[in-house]
Scaffold this active site. Structure first.
Site, PDB file in Angstrom:
ATOM      1  CG  HIS A 143     -17.691  33.364   8.569  1.00  0.00           C
ATOM      2  ND1 HIS A 143     -18.064  32.143   8.055  1.00  0.00           N
ATOM      3  CD2 HIS A 143     -19.169  33.952   9.178  1.00  0.00           C
ATOM      4  CE1 HIS A 143     -19.121  31.838   8.355  1.00  0.00           C
ATOM      5  NE2 HIS A 143     -20.008  32.750   9.204  1.00  0.00           N
ATOM      6  CE1 TYR A 148     -23.742  38.006  10.627  1.00  0.00           C
ATOM      7  CE2 TYR A 148     -24.838  38.830   8.588  1.00  0.00           C
ATOM      8  CZ  TYR A 148     -24.624  37.800   9.493  1.00  0.00           C
ATOM      9  OH  TYR A 148     -25.053  36.443   9.073  1.00  0.00           O
TER      10      TYR A 148
END
Length: 330
Positions: free
Chosen positions: A59, A322
């Site tokens: 992203h 993450y």
């Protein structure tokens, strides 16, 4: 490491430690570093180190803005979640495209929205996509998918021939048109959570964000007249005049629905509970929380009292992945 980065890293590790410890990965599954390598396309030491130098991330193309969340008071008649029993709550939002390419074209169909809703005592984070269907039900298939798609047409064909979940995902994406705006996209939390009901029961459900201004898609002719970078300007210009608003729902599962597999869609007829409204207006875009939005993670396992994660292995690997990706970018 500069003090600011150290502080951010400490905060990220603090909010994720309990989630990681509470949801261990099984020995048969891929490790977290392997999953991040598969997403980043860094299968060896040389590519991994090169990725760290350019702060490679999924992203990559995205931007942050801000707004507020207004809970629906009537929700308390059904669910016991004190977090929603308050007035407006500040939101930090990040809109993005998928993949590691900073210069990806906005003309593709993928849209992603991540949110941090922070009150004084508790927080709730969302990681959502405009694709309702996911491509893998376990970490091994996730790894294989990410590895094969990096191989281009040959790898994609292998997935179609050998992985039914991936094949169904490609069929879904093929029919998903590009939206005219981030504000005109539906967003789905493909993973399930467990919600505490006022009856004392535990109700499994999934998040769905419905755009109040409606779903508006672009034709190929309309796309041809747009640049590859129209989405950011469009949304930030839009919210100067009028906020972008979504109704947030919990879609409740019925007995027999698959809870721990994000590749399985539930019928549209499943009951929905209106949780409240997400209002993106840019009012706090000059504040530190918005300006430093990219210097942290959106942790979907950072949950207030009354909400717990399901046993979905994809969901329970997200925070650790993450954090691993974040550390590589320091």
């Amino acid at each position: 490491m500069v003090p600011t980065k150290l502080a951010v890293l400490s905060q990220v590790c603090l909010i994720s430690t309990l989630s990681i410890l509470a949801t261990p990965l099984f020995a048969s599954e891929r490790s977290i570093p392997e999953l991040v390598d598969a997403v980043n396309g860094t299968p060896d030491d040389a590519s991994r180190e090169a990725g760290k130098k350019v702060k490679l991330r999924n992203h990559a193309k995205g931007f942050c803005t801000s707004g507020e969340f207004t809970p629906n008071p009537a929700l308390q008649d059904f669910l016991t979640i004190p977090f929603f029993n308050q007035a407006e709550i500040d939101i930090t939002a990040r809109f993005s495209l998928g993949g590691t390419n900073l210069h990806a074209s906005d003309k593709a169909s993928g849209r992603f929205m991540s949110l941090k809703i922070d009150s004084d005592k508790e927080s709730l984070n969302f990681v959502t996509t405009n694709a309702e269907r996911f491509f893998a039900s376990n970490l091994e298939d996730f790894f294989i998918f990410q590895t094969k798609v990096k191989q281009g047409a040959e790898g994609k064909q292998w997935l179609i021939d050998n992985k039914p979940d991936a094949s169904a995902f490609f069929d879904y994406i093929k029919l998903l048109p590009p939206s005219a705006s981030f504000a005109n996209s539906r967003y789905f939390g493909v993973n399930s959570f467990l919600f505490s009901a006022s009856t004392g029961e535990i109700k499994p459900g999934r998040w769905i964000f419905e755009p109040v201004s409606g779903v508006i898609n672009l034709s190929q002719t309309e796309l041809a007249n747009l640049s590859d970078d129209f989405l950011k300007t469009e949304l930030l210009t839009r919210i100067k005049e009028k906020p972008a608003v979504w109704d947030l729902y919990i879609q409740l599962a019925q007995e027999g629905d698959e809870i721990d597999d994000p590749t399985v869609l539930w019928p549209e007829t499943r009951q929905r509970l209106l949780v409240g409204q997400v209002i993106v207006n840019g009012d706090r875009d000059t504040e530190t929380s918005t300006l430093q939005c990219d210097k942290g993670i959106f942790n979907p396992l950072l949950l207030p009292k009354g909400i717990a994660p399901s046993a979905d292995p994809i969901l329970n690997a997200r925070t650790a992945a993450y954090v691993e990706s974040f550390i590589r970018r320091l």
